[in-house]
Scaffold this motif. Structure first.
Motif, PDB file in Angstrom:
ATOM      1  N   UNK A   1       0.865  -1.355  -0.174  1.00  0.00           N
ATOM      2  CA  UNK A   1       0.092   0.138  -0.081  1.00  0.00           C
ATOM      3  C   UNK A   1       0.886   1.270  -0.021  1.00  0.00           C
ATOM      4  N   UNK A   2       0.520   2.198  -0.897  1.00  0.00           N
ATOM      5  CA  UNK A   2       1.149   3.589  -0.712  1.00  0.00           C
ATOM      6  C   UNK A   2       0.606   4.426   0.245  1.00  0.00           C
ATOM      7  N   UNK A   3       1.553   4.836   1.170  1.00  0.00           N
ATOM      8  CA  UNK A   3       1.195   5.343   2.226  1.00  0.00           C
ATOM      9  C   UNK A   3       2.006   6.903   2.515  1.00  0.00           C
ATOM     10  N   UNK A   4       2.216   7.247   1.381  1.00  0.00           N
ATOM     11  CA  UNK A   4       3.220   8.404   1.137  1.00  0.00           C
ATOM     12  C   UNK A   4       2.502   9.739   1.805  1.00  0.00           C
ATOM     13  N   UNK A   5       1.223   9.439   2.054  1.00  0.00           N
ATOM     14  CA  UNK A   5       0.447  10.763   2.803  1.00  0.00           C
ATOM     15  C   UNK A   5       0.912  11.001   4.170  1.00  0.00           C
ATOM     16  N   UNK A   6       1.602   9.966   4.791  1.00  0.00           N
ATOM     17  CA  UNK A   6       2.174  10.091   6.172  1.00  0.00           C
ATOM     18  C   UNK A   6       3.125  11.295   6.053  1.00  0.00           C
ATOM     19  N   UNK A   7       2.983  11.986   7.266  1.00  0.00           N
ATOM     20  CA  UNK A   7       4.038  13.305   7.468  1.00  0.00           C
ATOM     21  C   UNK A   7       5.324  12.708   8.110  1.00  0.00           C
ATOM     22  N   UNK A   8       6.493  13.108   7.721  1.00  0.00           N
ATOM     23  CA  UNK A   8       7.746  12.785   8.452  1.00  0.00           C
ATOM     24  C   UNK A   8       8.587  13.977   8.641  1.00  0.00           C
ATOM     25  N   UNK A   9       9.013  13.939  10.038  1.00  0.00           N
ATOM     26  CA  UNK A   9      10.031  15.036  10.342  1.00  0.00           C
ATOM     27  C   UNK A   9      11.091  14.362  11.187  1.00  0.00           C
ATOM     28  N   UNK A  10      12.143  15.065  10.997  1.00  0.00           N
ATOM     29  CA  UNK A  10      13.542  14.620  11.651  1.00  0.00           C
ATOM     30  C   UNK A  10      13.705  15.846  12.814  1.00  0.00           C
ATOM     31  N   UNK A  11      13.811  15.285  13.813  1.00  0.00           N
ATOM     32  CA  UNK A  11      14.166  16.124  15.110  1.00  0.00           C
ATOM     33  C   UNK A  11      15.605  15.742  15.482  1.00  0.00           C
ATOM     34  N   UNK A  12      16.313  16.815  15.046  1.00  0.00           N
ATOM     35  CA  UNK A  12      17.959  16.564  15.448  1.00  0.00           C
ATOM     36  C   UNK A  12      18.466  17.801  16.279  1.00  0.00           C
ATOM     37  N   UNK A  13      19.369  17.298  17.165  1.00  0.00           N
ATOM     38  CA  UNK A  13      20.247  18.358  17.786  1.00  0.00           C
ATOM     39  C   UNK A  13      20.637  17.932  19.204  1.00  0.00           C
ATOM     40  N   UNK A  14      21.225  18.674  19.738  1.00  0.00           N
ATOM     41  CA  UNK A  14      21.768  18.157  21.188  1.00  0.00           C
ATOM     42  C   UNK A  14      20.478  18.223  22.250  1.00  0.00           C
TER      43      UNK A  14
END
Length: 796
Positions: free
Chosen positions: A462-475
């Protein structure tokens, strides 16, 4: 009345674009609480990384570029109307160094198409780079000026290392023309063969040939435009066959026109006249007449200009008989049927400056459009304005799309296709909008029921590309997530994930999702809404934390392969290095980074997770690798019964598995006020960890439970509808949140939020239909999930 969003103490602030000084240096940059609320003199677009946007900018216009994420650069170049070279000489950027277009990291299709038509050598193209990686601040704003009219090209180059270390960028560009300039119009969508302005309180008739497109633009926002069309072949026989709203609603089985399969306007002969292609508003009237002289007279306004008379006058040269009252499709007229009294109600339009509707002519037509003169009702904001019409050639490639906004105040995004669309579109014709992407509802060769059983017995993709994706990066990434999420992030090891909630101070769920730890100070949050990133940025600013929240956007595509044979299929393809967990070793919510199809194949992040209750995995990859990975999976899975699956089958599976979803069991759009506990999500709250947002309210509510999410077993195959009331005798005790027919159980099932006094397993209740009393459906309370209560399949 500008709303406020971002504020950063280290830089100058401004509450609205209109307060920015008109004199500034070429590199002036300020940060302010930016919402993008627009007046008719503003036009706004958004860009996510890897994307390129174009916008026509008049001479003297101010150009404001807001760096929402604070990560990644933005490349700018321009092209004057008579120019033969891409450059920024038409912008006040002469002090910035010029460089080549980073074509390898941008979607260059639009630029290449224009270069080809003008015989431009792209190797000589130059532009400037703003917000260099590592130096930008979230919310930072760059302001410049157009010294002459130009078409601005803005691109957010891809970061090549985003898969592991995070990346991405998100920008919003707002154009403010000079004080004497006309309101800005959206860029053309194709080859324009005619366009004209319809002044306020007037109408204009015009013809369309079969295959042509017409775009009706609300120039300044909140302006109703009545539309009518008649089939020319009938007019030639002396017959008037205008759009029939009753036939159109009946054929569409919908009160409003919708892009997709049910998008057409018909006449009384049930012949299709027009098909909706694009709609940036979503609220239009298809019930009422155009305004009439009689209507104004009866309200005490004799002699008031009205659309019906204007339409008759515009149609007269075409031999069309006048009417005292013209039926019409009233674009941008915000109306609805009151569900309690069944009255027709209306209010100010939802349309904003530059909003539009595009339709394709399915026959040769004579049409009319108006700029409604109503200044005694709220429908035009008490201030009638102009309407603009463009007609495009049949060769124009105008796809089906509707507008989507992550937040009501954001610039709109038109629904687009995911990276897997070249494959899914060959197998499916039924698509639905999932946020800003079109996703298959079901596939033509199988249908939802066969797809459901494929997931239960073999495997589905299944194509689930509508999911939102965020990277949380840092100290301070872990500290921020500990503060914002309901689970203990400190216990999360690298290559592991967890399901968590993001709540506000009242304990209401803002968003839910899965968090994975990529590196010691880098996390990936996979969720349903941009509200997550907005909320985390606000909290990071308030707490003074050093952390970046990066939007991965559509450049990270993702699939779900689910079902008992999903592992067997992936084992044929997934290659991991000794430094990464093997696929066989992955436990529930573990992940690895692998190569698909061989050691030199495309890289993908493979997670042991899903939304079906079955054994399954989710695969995240760069959009450039999407088709290769789809093809490899389908080929490897064919002998094992792998089938593509759409959203309809997924909804049945997730309800049977007792999995909650935003807009149904929780969230502002669910229509029911409920905290995380009442939404059935108490299992995702760790009260043993330290403080987190919403903890106090949830602790208080935990000791005073009022409602509980339960399952309902309903005899027969007919499922109720979400929102249906649940009764114990005459007393309403709850409401249905999700429902379906369960193929495995052979009966209807539902999830419902019920008063605790009626929520005991085995309680006999009723679901109200037909005004809640004429028809009642018996229902028995049961526990969740309906199938596999210990979730042993997913943990297999």
């Amino acid at each position: 009345m500008p709303a406020q969003l971002y504020e950063f103490s280290s830089v100058t602030k401004s509450s609205s674009l209109s307060s920015l000084p008109l004199s500034f240096s070429d590199q002036s940059a300020v940060a302010h609480r930016y919402r993008g609320l627009l007046t008719p003199q503003f036009l706004s677009i958004e860009i996510t990384w890897g994307g390129v946007q174009t916008i026509d900018v008049p001479a003297g216009a101010l150009i404001q570029i807001a760096n929402i994420d604070g990560t990644g650069p933005l490349f700018l170049t321009g092209l004057a109307p008579q120019d033969a070279q891409f450059s920024c000489k038409d912008l006040a950027l002469c002090t910035l160094p010029q460089s080549e277009i980073p074509s390898a990291r941008l979607d260059m299709r639009r630029i290449k198409a224009i270069a080809q038509t003008r015989n431009i050598d792209l190797t000589q193209a130059r532009g400037v780079t703003l917000f260099e990686t590592g130096s930008a601040v979230p919310g930072e704003v760059f302001v410049t000026k157009a010294t002459q009219a130009t078409t601005l090209f803005a691109g957010a180059p891809l970061s090549p290392d985003y898969l592991v270390s995070g990346g991405g960028s998100h920008f919003q560009i707002t154009i403010q023309p000079g004080t004497s300039a006309q309101p800005l119009l959206p860029p053309p969508l194709g080859k324009v063969i005619d366009e004209f302005r319809i002044p306020r309180a007037s109408a204009k008739a015009y013809t369309l040939q079969k295959g042509q497109f017409v775009q009706i633009i609300d120039v300044e926002g909140q302006q109703c435009s009545d539309f009518m069309a008649l089939r020319n072949s009938a007019l030639e026989r002396g017959l008037e066959r205008p759009i029939d709203s009753t036939v159109s609603r009946t054929k569409a089985r919908s009160a409003y026109p919708l892009p997709g399969l049910h998008d057409k306007f018909y006449d009384a002969d049930i012949k299709p006249l027009l098909a909706v292609r694009q709609d940036t508003v979503g609220r239009h009237d298809t019930f009422a007449l155009a305004c009439t002289a009689n209507g104004y007279e009866e309200r005490g306004f004799p002699g008031h200009i009205n659309c019906s008379d204007n339409i008759s006058e515009a149609f007269a040269p075409y031999g069309i008989a006048p009417r005292a009252a013209w039926p019409a499709i009233n674009f941008f007229f915000n109306s609805w049927i009151d569900p309690h009294h069944h009255n027709l109600a209306s209010d100010e339009a939802w349309s904003r400056p530059g909003d539009y509707v595009v339709m394709e002519a399915l026959d040769d037509l004579t049409c009319v459009s108006t700029a409604c003169p109503d200044d005694v009702d709220p429908i035009n904001g008490w201030n009638p304005t102009d309407v603009h019409v463009r007609i495009y050639s049949p060769e124009s490639s105008i796809t089906h799309a509707v507008a989507w906004r992550a937040q009501p105040e954001d610039a709109s995004k038109m629904t687009t296709h995911s990276a897997f669309h070249p494959r899914t579109s060959k197998l499916a014709q039924s698509f639905h909008a999932a946020r800003d992407l079109w996703m298959p509802a079901h596939y033509d060769a199988t249908g939802a029921i066969a797809e459901y059983w494929a997931c239960r017995q073999a495997a589905t993709l299944q194509d689930m590309s509508g999911l939102r994706k965020f990277d949380i990066v840092g100290p301070d990434a872990e500290a921020l997530l500990q503060h914002c999420l309901t689970r203990n992030v400190a216990k999360l090891s690298q290559f592991r994930g967890l399901y968590a909630l993001m709540c506000d101070e009242t304990g209401a769920v803002l968003d839910d999702g899965t968090l994975f730890r990529l590196e010691p100070m880098a996390f990936r949050w996979l969720c349903g809404s941009e509200e997550s990133a907005l909320h985390m940025r606000e909290e990071a600013e308030r707490l003074g934390l050093k952390v970046a929240i990066r939007s991965l956007g559509s450049n990270m595509a993702n699939l779900a392969i689910q079902g008992p044979k999903s592992r067997e299929i992936l084992l044929k393809l997934a290659h991991t290095t000794p430094a990464k967990p093997s696929l066989e070793a992955l436990k529930w919510f573990g992940f690895t980074v692998a190569r698909i199809g061989g050691p030199e194949g495309p890289a993908a992040m493979i997670c042991r997770s899903g939304f079906t209750g079955e054994l399954g995995y989710e695969i995240f990859c760069d959009q450039s690798d999407a088709l290769t990975i789809w093809d490899d999976l389908m080929e490897a899975g064919e002998p094992l019964g792998l089938k593509p699956m759409g959203g309809t089958a997924l909804d049945m599976l997730r309800i049977e598995a007792g999995l909650m979803t935003a807009g149904a069991e929780f969230g502002a759009t669910s229509g029911v006020e409920a905290d995380a506990l009442e939404a059935g999500l108490g299992f995702a709250i760790d009260f043993k960890k330290g403080d987190f947002l919403g903890r106090d309210a949830l602790e208080r509510n935990k000791g005073a439970e009022r409602k509980r999410l339960v399952g309902l077993l309903i005899p027969g195959a007919e499922p109720p509808h979400p929102g249906d009331a649940v009764f114990d005798g005459r007393r309403q005790v709850g409401v249905v949140t999700s429902a379906c027919h369960s193929p495995e159980l052979g009966q209807a099932i539902a999830m419902a939020r019920i008063a605790v006094e009626a929520a005991e397993t085995g309680s006999e209740l009723e679901i109200g239909k037909l005004d809640n009393h004429i028809k009642r459906m018996p229902a028995t309370v049961t526990t969740l999930p309906f199938i596999d209560p210990k979730r042993e399949k997913a943990r297999a």
